[in-house]
Each structure stands twice: as structure tokens, then as C-alpha cells.
Design a protein around this motif. Sequence first.
Motif, PDB file in Angstrom:
ATOM      1  N   THR A   9       0.830  -1.207   0.000  1.00 53.63           N
ATOM      2  CA  THR A   9       0.000   0.000   0.000  1.00 53.63           C
ATOM      3  C   THR A   9       0.866   1.258   0.000  1.00 53.63           C
ATOM      4  O   THR A   9       0.600   2.219  -0.732  1.00 53.63           O
ATOM      5  N   ARG A  80      -3.876   6.914  -5.992  1.00 54.70           N
ATOM      6  CA  ARG A  80      -4.963   6.510  -5.100  1.00 54.70           C
ATOM      7  C   ARG A  80      -4.847   5.004  -4.822  1.00 54.70           C
ATOM      8  O   ARG A  80      -4.691   4.211  -5.745  1.00 54.70           O
ATOM      9  N   THR A  82      -6.772   1.808  -2.671  1.00 56.28           N
ATOM     10  CA  THR A  82      -7.925   1.372  -1.891  1.00 56.28           C
ATOM     11  C   THR A  82      -7.802  -0.112  -1.594  1.00 56.28           C
ATOM     12  O   THR A  82      -7.113  -0.843  -2.319  1.00 56.28           O
ATOM     13  N   GLU A  83      -8.465  -0.544  -0.544  1.00 54.24           N
ATOM     14  CA  GLU A  83      -8.466  -1.953  -0.152  1.00 54.24           C
ATOM     15  C   GLU A  83      -9.910  -2.409   0.044  1.00 54.24           C
ATOM     16  O   GLU A  83     -10.676  -1.750   0.749  1.00 54.24           O
ATOM     17  N   ARG A  84     -10.261  -3.504  -0.589  1.00 50.60           N
ATOM     18  CA  ARG A  84     -11.584  -4.084  -0.376  1.00 50.60           C
ATOM     19  C   ARG A  84     -11.575  -5.547  -0.791  1.00 50.60           C
ATOM     20  O   ARG A  84     -10.848  -5.940  -1.716  1.00 50.60           O
TER      21      ARG A  84
END
Length: 360
Positions: A9, A80, A82-84
Motif C-alpha cells: 500500500t 490513489r 484502496t483496499e476491499r
Amino acid sequence: MTDAPALTTDLVAIPSHEDETAAGDYIESWLREETDGAVERDRHGNVIARKGSGDTSLALVGHHDVVPPEESQVGDDGYRVTERDGRIYGRGAADMKGAVAAAMCAFRDASPLCELVFASFVGEEVGGTGARGAIEDGFSPDYAIVGEGSTNYSQPGVTDVAIAHRGRRGSTIHVEGTAAHASEPEAGENAIYRATDAIDVVRDLPFPETTVLGQTMEGSVAVTEIEGGTAWNMIPDGCTVTVDERTVPGERAPLAHVEDIPGVSLAIDQDLPPMACAERAFADFVHETAGVTQDGSPEQVKKPHATDAGWLAEAGTACVVCGAAEPGEAHTADESVSAAVLDRCYDIYRRCAEDFEALA
């Protein structure tokens, strides 16, 4: 869970499509602070670290440059991220900052019985400039695991080991003719007609083919662009044709046959080398190690496109490719990598480093 996902990340957030300096700074600083390795930043911008000793060396290799991001992948202060659903999304997550992070953590934690090398190159996306520069300066590990994608190649949920990959040779066929008014075509030599003759030659060429560790590997040859002519009423005196060839180790299509046609010449614009693992024992070693880290059964597979492993193999390093990226993830607007697979790759890399004496 390891800290490879969190490190991924951090790395993904750092822009590195135009200038890799900031990403290289982060990797260099982290290695100096978190590991007991000897860390260097070479004149090309590559980050290289070494630890352990022995008669043989094993390198964990990646690159920290990326292709330009989509607008949706750019935030106010960088890329950008993101984590999901157990995945990390962002430019470079799959190709290939995730594997770089896994290799950094494995380098830190391993207690190698050989010389263990970590290398993250610049310029992979623009022809392997960092790898080529390092090799010219003497970078020559005996063995290397290049962390480009090899997950979900044989079946879903499995990280395989690629023992070979194609290269890419890009060529331009230049065709000369003689201009004339289109009302008197016999007064000139039509370059486009000559170009179509050259295209027929390319069309009939056999695809390059070879065998790597018992597996058949086939390349391809295709005309991808044609440009010629300057006006609707002029016989064209020039034409160019672009040819894309996917090469295989030790074989090339005989493109020079087009030069048997009058007025036709061939120029090689790019030649990214293919890779074939030079030592079966090394391929089997990494394959077996990958097998004990996961529930599925990994296979020895082939990749369709070039990586820095091609330059290393050309210079004499025995290489395999093993990494977290899956087919269809790299260079996409929703590029992502599985956090669980990053942990798996960390385990593969660390185990290979610590068990490598058995092969040596």
C-alpha cells in the motif's frame, strides 16, 4: 498475515511512471532501516541489497516503475490506493510493487545459507533500462526469482512458477518506390504494392517454436500497422509496415526474407529477449517450494510476454518467474493484487532463500 500488504500500500501510493526516484528512495530507506543487508543505489537508480555469503547467489528481482496511471488512479497527493475484499487496488499493485514488497520482507526475514540479493530495477516498462544498466555494471547473480505475475496461470487460486517467457521483437519494413501521377501508374513504382508483397512474405512465415524443459513454446508474427501515400492522385514513393513478433528462446522468424523484394529494407526497433530457465534443478526447486506454501498444486508454466528475466537469462543467470499478479490485472484501470497471495509470495521467497543451500 505478513506486513507485505501494508508495505505494498505504501509503495503503490508513490508515483513512479515518469520518475522512479521517490519510490526508489522509499525502498532504499526501508531496506537500510529494516534489514541487515548492504544496500546500494546504483547510478541508474536501481536499489540493490545483499546479505549472507556462500559460493552461489540467489536474487529476488522486481521493478518499481509503472506505466502511466488512469485518471481514476490519481489522488491529490499521489496515486490513489484502496483496499476491499482482500485486495489492494492501485496503479502498480499487480505490476509489480506487490511482489517487490513481498521480496523486501522476505529479504529482511530470511536467514540465507547463500548470498541473498534483493534488486528492484527502474525502467522495466520502457525496455528494461535499469536491468540492462545493472548487468553492464556487473550485476550477475547465479540464480534469480523474478517476481512478475504467475498466479492463476494453471488454475484459479494457485501461484505457479514460470520457467520461460516470450520476448518481443518490433520491426519496421521500409519500402521505397517511385512517385508518379495516378493517371499514369506505369510511370512509377508503387511502394504500397511492394509493401503488400512484403506483407505476403510475413504472412507465410512459420511461427518460431522451441522446447523448454520438455514444454513446447510457440511465438507469433503479425503485421500490425501500415502507412503510405501522400495524396489521392499520386503513386506513393514510400510506405512503412510494422511487424510485431513474439519470440521464443533461441529462435526468431526469418523476417530478413522481405529484403529479397526490390526497394524493401528491414529495421529492428526493439528486441526484448525471451527467457528460458537454464537449469532444471532450479526450476524444480522453486516449484517444489511453491507447492508447500499453498493448498493448490502449482505447475511449471510459460508467460506470454517479456520481463527483466529475459535480460538476466541472456547474461547467464538461471531464472524463473514467480509472483502475485494474475492475468489481466497489469496496466488496467482497476489493477489490483490479492493480499493473501502477497503473503504466499513472501513465504515462497523466504523459504527459497533459506533452503537454497540444498540446491547449491
